[in-house]
Write a protein that holds these residues in place. Structure first.
Motif, PDB file in Angstrom:
ATOM      1  N   LYS A 125      35.093 -76.362 -33.471  1.00 32.89           N
ATOM      2  CA  LYS A 125      35.030 -76.231 -34.928  1.00 32.89           C
ATOM      3  C   LYS A 125      34.284 -74.958 -35.338  1.00 32.89           C
ATOM      4  N   LEU A 126      33.131 -74.711 -34.691  1.00 40.90           N
ATOM      5  CA  LEU A 126      32.341 -73.527 -35.025  1.00 40.90           C
ATOM      6  C   LEU A 126      33.055 -72.240 -34.603  1.00 40.90           C
ATOM      7  N   SER A 127      33.743 -72.291 -33.483  1.00 37.92           N
ATOM      8  CA  SER A 127      34.481 -71.114 -33.006  1.00 37.92           C
ATOM      9  C   SER A 127      35.596 -70.747 -33.966  1.00 37.92           C
ATOM     10  N   GLU A 128      36.221 -71.766 -34.541  1.00 40.05           N
ATOM     11  CA  GLU A 128      37.256 -71.518 -35.541  1.00 40.05           C
ATOM     12  C   GLU A 128      36.643 -70.950 -36.813  1.00 40.05           C
ATOM     13  N   LEU A 129      35.505 -71.513 -37.226  1.00 38.41           N
ATOM     14  CA  LEU A 129      34.823 -71.044 -38.430  1.00 38.41           C
ATOM     15  C   LEU A 129      34.454 -69.576 -38.317  1.00 38.41           C
ATOM     16  N   PHE A 130      33.939 -69.185 -37.143  1.00 38.17           N
ATOM     17  CA  PHE A 130      33.484 -67.812 -36.946  1.00 38.17           C
ATOM     18  C   PHE A 130      34.534 -66.906 -36.304  1.00 38.17           C
ATOM     19  N   GLU A 131      35.750 -67.433 -36.211  1.00 42.17           N
ATOM     20  CA  GLU A 131      36.905 -66.643 -35.779  1.00 42.17           C
ATOM     21  C   GLU A 131      36.730 -66.001 -34.409  1.00 42.17           C
ATOM     22  N   VAL A 132      36.248 -66.805 -33.440  1.00 44.79           N
ATOM     23  CA  VAL A 132      36.156 -66.312 -32.060  1.00 44.79           C
ATOM     24  C   VAL A 132      36.903 -67.239 -31.099  1.00 44.79           C
ATOM     25  N   GLN A 133      37.729 -68.131 -31.634  1.00 47.23           N
ATOM     26  CA  GLN A 133      38.462 -69.065 -30.778  1.00 47.23           C
ATOM     27  C   GLN A 133      39.287 -68.340 -29.723  1.00 47.23           C
ATOM     28  N   SER A 134      39.920 -67.257 -30.136  1.00 47.35           N
ATOM     29  CA  SER A 134      40.794 -66.516 -29.213  1.00 47.35           C
ATOM     30  C   SER A 134      40.003 -65.717 -28.184  1.00 47.35           C
ATOM     31  N   GLN A 135      38.680 -65.636 -28.360  1.00 50.37           N
ATOM     32  CA  GLN A 135      37.852 -64.843 -27.463  1.00 50.37           C
ATOM     33  C   GLN A 135      37.100 -65.699 -26.437  1.00 50.37           C
ATOM     34  N   LEU A 136      37.189 -67.018 -26.561  1.00 45.78           N
ATOM     35  CA  LEU A 136      36.339 -67.892 -25.751  1.00 45.78           C
ATOM     36  C   LEU A 136      36.556 -67.742 -24.254  1.00 45.78           C
ATOM     37  N   SER A 137      37.785 -67.478 -23.829  1.00 46.74           N
ATOM     38  CA  SER A 137      38.068 -67.383 -22.395  1.00 46.74           C
ATOM     39  C   SER A 137      37.725 -66.006 -21.818  1.00 46.74           C
ATOM     40  N   LYS A 138      37.422 -65.048 -22.672  1.00 48.33           N
ATOM     41  CA  LYS A 138      37.129 -63.682 -22.213  1.00 48.33           C
ATOM     42  C   LYS A 138      35.696 -63.564 -21.708  1.00 48.33           C
ATOM     43  N   ILE A 140      32.115 -62.180 -21.540  1.00 48.07           N
ATOM     44  CA  ILE A 140      31.306 -61.801 -22.690  1.00 48.07           C
ATOM     45  C   ILE A 140      31.215 -60.287 -22.841  1.00 48.07           C
ATOM     46  N   GLU A 141      31.292 -59.569 -21.714  1.00 54.21           N
ATOM     47  CA  GLU A 141      31.176 -58.108 -21.759  1.00 54.21           C
ATOM     48  C   GLU A 141      32.404 -57.449 -22.399  1.00 54.21           C
ATOM     49  N   MET A 142      33.468 -58.231 -22.612  1.00 51.34           N
ATOM     50  CA  MET A 142      34.672 -57.694 -23.238  1.00 51.34           C
ATOM     51  C   MET A 142      34.634 -57.822 -24.764  1.00 51.34           C
ATOM     52  N   LEU A 143      33.619 -58.506 -25.293  1.00 52.51           N
ATOM     53  CA  LEU A 143      33.546 -58.752 -26.734  1.00 52.51           C
ATOM     54  C   LEU A 143      32.767 -57.648 -27.447  1.00 52.51           C
ATOM     55  N   SER A 144      33.025 -57.506 -28.731  1.00 52.74           N
ATOM     56  CA  SER A 144      32.289 -56.540 -29.544  1.00 52.74           C
ATOM     57  C   SER A 144      30.894 -57.081 -29.856  1.00 52.74           C
ATOM     58  N   GLY A 145      30.023 -56.217 -30.367  1.00 49.28           N
ATOM     59  CA  GLY A 145      28.671 -56.638 -30.716  1.00 49.28           C
ATOM     60  C   GLY A 145      28.652 -57.746 -31.749  1.00 49.28           C
ATOM     61  N   GLY A 146      29.522 -57.625 -32.751  1.00 48.78           N
ATOM     62  CA  GLY A 146      29.599 -58.654 -33.786  1.00 48.78           C
ATOM     63  C   GLY A 146      30.086 -59.980 -33.248  1.00 48.78           C
ATOM     64  N   GLU A 147      31.068 -59.929 -32.327  1.00 45.60           N
ATOM     65  CA  GLU A 147      31.584 -61.158 -31.722  1.00 45.60           C
ATOM     66  C   GLU A 147      30.512 -61.832 -30.868  1.00 45.60           C
ATOM     67  N   ILE A 148      29.749 -61.018 -30.139  1.00 43.55           N
ATOM     68  CA  ILE A 148      28.678 -61.571 -29.303  1.00 43.55           C
ATOM     69  C   ILE A 148      27.617 -62.240 -30.172  1.00 43.55           C
ATOM     70  N   GLN A 149      27.307 -61.637 -31.311  1.00 44.76           N
ATOM     71  CA  GLN A 149      26.317 -62.252 -32.189  1.00 44.76           C
ATOM     72  C   GLN A 149      26.828 -63.577 -32.739  1.00 44.76           C
ATOM     73  N   ARG A 150      28.121 -63.642 -33.044  1.00 43.97           N
ATOM     74  CA  ARG A 150      28.690 -64.896 -33.521  1.00 43.97           C
ATOM     75  C   ARG A 150      28.651 -65.965 -32.427  1.00 43.97           C
ATOM     76  N   VAL A 151      28.926 -65.562 -31.185  1.00 41.08           N
ATOM     77  CA  VAL A 151      28.822 -66.487 -30.055  1.00 41.08           C
ATOM     78  C   VAL A 151      27.389 -67.000 -29.947  1.00 41.08           C
ATOM     79  N   GLY A 152      26.414 -66.121 -30.167  1.00 41.27           N
ATOM     80  CA  GLY A 152      25.007 -66.531 -30.127  1.00 41.27           C
ATOM     81  C   GLY A 152      24.666 -67.543 -31.201  1.00 41.27           C
ATOM     82  N   VAL A 153      25.238 -67.377 -32.381  1.00 34.46           N
ATOM     83  CA  VAL A 153      25.011 -68.327 -33.470  1.00 34.46           C
ATOM     84  C   VAL A 153      25.575 -69.701 -33.085  1.00 34.46           C
ATOM     85  N   ILE A 154      26.796 -69.707 -32.542  1.00 33.91           N
ATOM     86  CA  ILE A 154      27.423 -70.970 -32.137  1.00 33.91           C
ATOM     87  C   ILE A 154      26.582 -71.658 -31.067  1.00 33.91           C
ATOM     88  N   ARG A 155      26.131 -70.892 -30.093  1.00 33.05           N
ATOM     89  CA  ARG A 155      25.321 -71.453 -28.995  1.00 33.05           C
ATOM     90  C   ARG A 155      24.062 -72.133 -29.519  1.00 33.05           C
TER      91      ARG A 155
END
Length: 224
Positions: A125-138, A140-155
């Protein structure tokens, strides 16, 4: 329900006073912003509230627990159960995927399958909210700084914390995503979660119930 009480908190570093006489009462269902000049110790104060380090003097109470008297193992346990911490730089384990990094807090808890499934649904649910669902299998080093920060919020939110401590949680985000983070915070607020964040952003501060200014001499409530 959570309550944070700081009483005459002082922090010294290498013989110098970082800040002194910090007092704060943050009750459940409140979003508190802390502002201040760079280097004044906002991150240090948040680390104390998150149970990551000790003050040099004074007392910190979280849910009537005197955190100042707990050892690091106790603080780690309390943080794992009740406190979500969003760091400014969202440190990640490079070789793991975004999903695996989100799940790190679950590694240290033995939970029933039903509870684990609930938390996996929360991640979805949170991954969908923060629009990183498509990035979950990647990785972490392949993500942008903003995406990594969103992953940190979800965590920080998957364990349903009673207290969220956030250090510049929107610093690397565009305005639209920053507003999503703030919207999520207000949803948590409605559930009785206490949120304390440090920010330089006036937009973020405007969304908070109370705004404080940290100086070497204490923490002062800003009034309109």
């Amino acid at each position: 329900m959570s309550t944070v009480i700081l009483k005459n908190i002082k922090k010294e570093f290498k013989g110098s006073t970082v800040f002194d006489s910090v007092n704060l009462t943050a009750r459940s269902g409140k979003v508190i912003a802390i502002k201040g000049k760079s280097g004044v110790g906002k991150s240090t104060l948040l680390n104390i509230i998150a149970g990551l380090e000790y003050s040099s003097a004074g007392h910190y109470y979280f849910n009537n627990i005197n955190m100042s008297e707990k050892n690091f193992n106790d603080l780690t346990s309390i943080r794992g159960e009740s406190i979500g911490y969003i760091s400014q730089h969202s440190p990640m384990i490079p070789k793991l995927s975004a999903f695996e990094n989100i799940c790190v807090p679950l590694w240290f808890k033995k939970e029933e399958k039903k509870i684990m499934n609930t938390k996996l649904k929360r991640i979805d649910k949170l991954s969908e909210l923060f629009e990183v669902q498509s990035q979950l299998s990647k990785k972490i080093e392949m993500l942008s700084g903003g995406e990594i920060q969103r992953v940190g919020v979800i965590r920080s939110l998957i364990n349903n914390p009673q207290l969220v401590v956030a250090d510049e949680p929107t610093g690397a985000l565009d305005d639209e995503t920053a507003l999503k983070v703030l919207s999520c915070f207000h949803t948590l607020k409605a559930e009785g979660v206490t949120i304390i964040l440090a920010t330089h952003s006036g937009i973020v501060a405007e969304q908070c119930d109370e705004v404080y200014h940290l100086t070497k001499d204490g923490l002062f409530l800003e009034t309109v």
